[in-house]
Every structure is written in C-alpha cells, then in structure tokens.
Scaffold this active site. Structure first.
Site, mmCIF file in Angstrom:
data_model
loop_
_atom_site.group_PDB
_atom_site.id
_atom_site.type_symbol
_atom_site.label_atom_id
_atom_site.label_comp_id
_atom_site.label_asym_id
_atom_site.label_seq_id
_atom_site.Cartn_x
_atom_site.Cartn_y
_atom_site.Cartn_z
ATOM 1 N N LYS A 41 -1.783 0.215 7.730
ATOM 2 C CA LYS A 41 -3.244 0.373 7.715
ATOM 3 C C LYS A 41 -3.704 1.806 7.432
ATOM 4 C CE LYS A 41 -4.897 -2.876 7.735
ATOM 5 N NZ LYS A 41 -4.728 -3.826 6.568
ATOM 6 N N THR A 65 -1.940 2.725 2.402
ATOM 7 C CA THR A 65 -0.732 2.730 1.585
ATOM 8 C C THR A 65 -0.911 1.948 0.275
ATOM 9 O OG1 THR A 65 0.139 0.855 2.836
ATOM 10 C CG2 THR A 65 0.820 3.036 3.554
ATOM 11 N N ARG A 85 -3.590 8.114 9.226
ATOM 12 C CA ARG A 85 -5.014 7.906 9.445
ATOM 13 C C ARG A 85 -5.266 8.073 10.933
ATOM 14 N NH1 ARG A 85 -7.464 1.874 8.146
ATOM 15 N NH2 ARG A 85 -9.684 2.380 8.200
ATOM 16 N N SER A 130 -8.193 -1.063 12.966
ATOM 17 C CA SER A 130 -7.959 -1.714 11.676
ATOM 18 C C SER A 130 -6.847 -2.767 11.791
ATOM 19 C CB SER A 130 -7.576 -0.650 10.643
ATOM 20 O OG SER A 130 -7.100 -1.240 9.465
ATOM 21 N N GLY A 138 -10.394 -2.631 3.399
ATOM 22 C CA GLY A 138 -11.753 -2.143 3.623
ATOM 23 C C GLY A 138 -12.575 -3.183 4.354
ATOM 24 N N ARG A 139 -11.955 -3.811 5.337
ATOM 25 C CA ARG A 139 -12.674 -4.801 6.148
ATOM 26 C C ARG A 139 -13.690 -4.090 7.059
ATOM 27 N NH1 ARG A 139 -7.209 -6.873 7.162
ATOM 28 N NH2 ARG A 139 -6.986 -8.945 6.255
HETATM 29 N N1 LIG Z 1 -9.815 2.786 -2.210
HETATM 30 C C1 LIG Z 1 -9.639 2.013 -1.151
HETATM 31 N N2 LIG Z 1 -10.052 0.720 -1.161
HETATM 32 C C2 LIG Z 1 -9.879 -0.058 -0.079
HETATM 33 N N3 LIG Z 1 -9.301 0.346 1.070
HETATM 34 C C3 LIG Z 1 -8.881 1.626 1.117
HETATM 35 C C4 LIG Z 1 -9.030 2.497 0.037
HETATM 36 N N4 LIG Z 1 -8.522 3.695 0.388
HETATM 37 C C5 LIG Z 1 -8.089 3.576 1.625
HETATM 38 N N5 LIG Z 1 -8.299 2.333 2.097
HETATM 39 C C6 LIG Z 1 -7.951 1.896 3.433
HETATM 40 O O1 LIG Z 1 -6.716 1.215 3.376
HETATM 41 C C7 LIG Z 1 -6.643 0.480 4.584
HETATM 42 C C8 LIG Z 1 -5.513 -0.507 4.494
HETATM 43 O O2 LIG Z 1 -4.329 0.234 4.567
HETATM 44 P P1 LIG Z 1 -2.951 -0.274 3.987
HETATM 45 O O3 LIG Z 1 -3.114 -0.595 2.545
HETATM 46 O O4 LIG Z 1 -1.953 0.757 4.318
HETATM 47 O O5 LIG Z 1 -2.721 -1.588 4.810
HETATM 48 S S1 LIG Z 1 -1.337 -2.385 4.989
HETATM 49 O O6 LIG Z 1 -0.559 -1.681 5.994
HETATM 50 O O7 LIG Z 1 -0.662 -2.436 3.699
HETATM 51 O O8 LIG Z 1 -1.745 -3.727 5.472
HETATM 52 C C9 LIG Z 1 -8.005 -0.126 4.724
HETATM 53 O O9 LIG Z 1 -8.234 -0.338 6.081
HETATM 54 P P2 LIG Z 1 -9.481 -1.215 6.620
HETATM 55 O O10 LIG Z 1 -10.702 -0.438 6.245
HETATM 56 O O11 LIG Z 1 -9.309 -1.265 8.076
HETATM 57 O O12 LIG Z 1 -9.400 -2.547 5.960
HETATM 58 C C10 LIG Z 1 -8.920 0.921 4.084
HETATM 59 O O13 LIG Z 1 -9.692 1.639 5.010
#
Ligand SMILES: Nc1ncnc2c1ncn2[C@@H]1O[C@H](COP(=O)(O)OS(=O)(=O)O)[C@@H](OP(=O)(O)O)[C@H]1O
Length: 330
Positions: free
Chosen positions: A87, A90, A168, A176, A294-295
């Site tokens: 989260k 990545t 983060r 998250s 981006g929930r």
């Molecule tokens: N550009 C962009 N678009 C959408 N989301 C973005 C972006 N950059 C960073 N994030 C943040 O990435 C969070 C999810 O992290 P991961 O991809 O590492 O999640 S996972 O571990 O693979 O499930 C996700 O967490 P949540 O907001 O809680 O959904 C986002 O905050």
C-alpha cells in the site's frame, strides 16, 4: 569456366536499383531511431526490436503472470526489485517506470522470495520479460520487505541487486491496508478493535500484520544484514503523488538510467485525484491506475489515529536515522 554474360540493359538497371534499396534501408533505420516515442539509449536497431510490454491482466497483482513476446533478447533474473511496502504506491511506481525504454518489468507480482521460493530460480526467470543488452529487468512484490527470509534469498540470487522501497506514513498505510481488506470482506472487525490489544490502556496490537508492516526500521534491519544501504533506495509514497517526476528522477538515477521519465509524462487527473500517465507504455492513450488504487478511506476515530501516531513515532525516528532522510510523518 565461362561467366554468364550480363546484358547491357541489366547492367544499366543494377546501379539505380541498388541505390534505391540502400536509400530505403537508410530511411527505415533512421526513422526508427528518431520517430519512435520516448526513444533513448538502445540504438535504432534495438528500438526496432522493442515491443510494448503487456500489463498485468488484473492490474493490482493480477493472478496470471504475463510472460513476453516472442521477440529477441533473453529472459534474465531481475537486477532491480521493488520490495515494498504494501500500500505504499508500488504499483504506481512500477507502471511509471515501465515507460522507460530501458526497463522491462513483469506486470503481476511473482511472490518468488516469499511464497514461491521452492519453485526455483528457473521458474522465476521464466516469468521475466525478454530484455536486450543494457535493459533492466524488474518486478515488484511488496510483501518481500516484511518477509524474514527474503533478504538472504535475494542476496543468494544476486548480491548486486538494487532494491527499491516505497514508504508511506505508516498510519495512512495501515488505514489503506484495512480499507483494502474491508472492500473484499465487509464483515471484518472494526479498525479500532483490530488496532488495540486493550482499548482502555491504549495498548496497540502489534500481532496484527497491518500494524507490523509499518514498523519500517525493524524490517530494514533485516535487509541491512545482507545489503548495504547504497543498494537500497527509499521512495516517498507521498511525493510519488505530489511530485511523481521528482521521485522518478531519483529512481532513474539510482538505476543508472538516463532521466527519460519527466514532468512531461504526467498530468493530474482531478476525477481520480492522482497523477496519471499522459501515455501509457506502448499506447498513445492516457493511463490512470485502476479503481483499487486510490480508494476513499473510511473516517477513523481521531483518537485512534492519534494513538497510532504516538505508537509509530519512535520507529519513524529510528527509520529516519537509518536512512538519513526525514519523510515528514508526524
Ligand atoms: N498515481 C497514483 N494513482 C493511484 N494510486 C496511487 C498513485 N500514486 C500512489 N498511489 C497510492 O498507491 C496506493 C496503493 O499502493 P500499492 O500499489 O503499493 O498497493 S499494493 O500493495 O500493491 O496493494 C494507493 O493507496 P490507497 O489510496 O489507499 O488506495 C494510492 O494512495
């Protein structure tokens, strides 16, 4: 032995035909070098051989692993791995990096160093995309960072591996993480009840894995047993959202690559509330991450959040000390 005589007409045609052929070949190669979008270090011939990279079928750690086109190059073990954190951002980092012509990455998470280690290195290599000389093979599996055995295993594969950790604010991260679980299993206990071992004393339940993941200093200590700090890059998950090009610049430097991914590649999508790519790799269309990235997080009790802040503070301080970087989490 007599040579077959060439007729005067054929002789006259030979020169113009050869010249035409040469010109065609020249135009073909020079266009592939300068007309291809985002072309960089691989030469014109390499450019011709590059193909768009398939995305993970299910964008977030899709279940089926995409292998690669039957083009040239060979499958190699990764030289760089995004090892965490869950989260942290990545997927965004990997998707952005894939725009770089010198990076080839497997879309889905292989989970080799945690769940699939017994399948062996050949299995792992087979998952990788083909790469040409000079291109870097990458993968991301965020659970590696918290897997005890992972540092020794990665080091056994390659002591030179470059490791990237997207970190983060651990409080936002745990929320998250909880939000993700809640979206799959709406009947899970409340965030509050999972957070506390004892609500009255405010004792945090450190046996909850979502809490554990955020103790970055502890996990980093494991990695430092096997890798020097110079081989680990920490990317700020917060800055990846507010300044993606800035963070991508650091990552490209760390990987020893030309800074190809810049401001020009991003735009802020107001509806999504996140930066997106103007053009996804191998496409001319804009690309935002899917709905599961981006929930909207549920509102948490501010007292619980405050308690979590207090809990993480000393670990954050230690982490800043170890990395020599203040990530600015309260
Ligand atoms: N550009 C962009 N678009 C959408 N989301 C973005 C972006 N950059 C960073 N994030 C943040 O990435 C969070 C999810 O992290 P991961 O991809 O590492 O999640 S996972 O571990 O693979 O499930 C996700 O967490 P949540 O907001 O809680 O959904 C986002 O905050």
């Amino acid at each position: 032995m007599d040579a077959t005589p060439v007729s005067p007409l054929r002789r006259r045609l030979l020169l113009p035909v050869c010249t035409m052929l040469f010109l065609c070949l020249y135009m073909f190669y020079s266009c592939s070098g300068s007309c291809a979008p985002l072309s960089s270090s691989p030469g014109p011939l390499s450019q011709l051989l590059l193909r768009p990279q398939p995305r993970a079928p299910a964008e977030e750690g899709g279940s089926s692993i995409s292998t690669f086109y039957n083009g040239s190059g060979s499958k190699k073990l990764p030289q760089a791995i995004i090892i965490g954190v869950k989260k942290g951002g990545t997927r965004a980092l990997l998707e952005f990096l894939r725009v770089h012509p010198d990076i080839r990455a497997v879309g889905a998470e292989p989970h080799f160093f945690d769940r699939n280690y017994d399948k062996g290195l050949d299995w792992y290599r087979e998952l990788m995309p083909r790469t040409l000389e000079g291109q870097i093979t990458m993968e991301k599996t965020p659970s590696y960072f918290v897997t005890k055995e992972a540092p020794a295993r990665v080091s056994a594969m390659s002591r030179d591996a470059k490791l990237i950790v997207v970190v983060r604010d651990p409080v936002t991260r745990v929320i998250s993480d909880y939000t993700q679980t809640l979206s799959k299993r709406p009947d899970i206990p409340t965030f509050e009840s999972l957070t506390f071992k004892n609500r009255t004393t405010g004792l945090i339940d450190t046996s909850w894995s979502a809490i554990q993941i955020g103790i970055y200093a502890k996990h980093l200590e494991n990695w430092l047993q096997y890798f020097p700090m110079s081989q680990i890059l920490f990317v700020s998950g917060e800055r990846l959202i507010t300044d993606p090009a800035g963070e991508l610049g650091r990552v490209q430097d760390f990987l020893g690559l030309k800074r190809i991914i810049t401001d020009k590649h991003f735009y802020f999508n107001k509806t999504k509330g996140f930066p997106c790519l103007k053009k996804a790799e191998g496409s001319s269309k804009p690309h935002c991450l899917g709905k599961t990235k981006g929930r909207t997080h549920p509102n948490m009790n501010p007292e619980v959040v405050q308690r979590l802040r207090e809990f993480y503070r000393p670990f954050n301080m230690k982490f800043y000390q170890m990395t020599g970087h203040d990530f600015g989490w309260d």
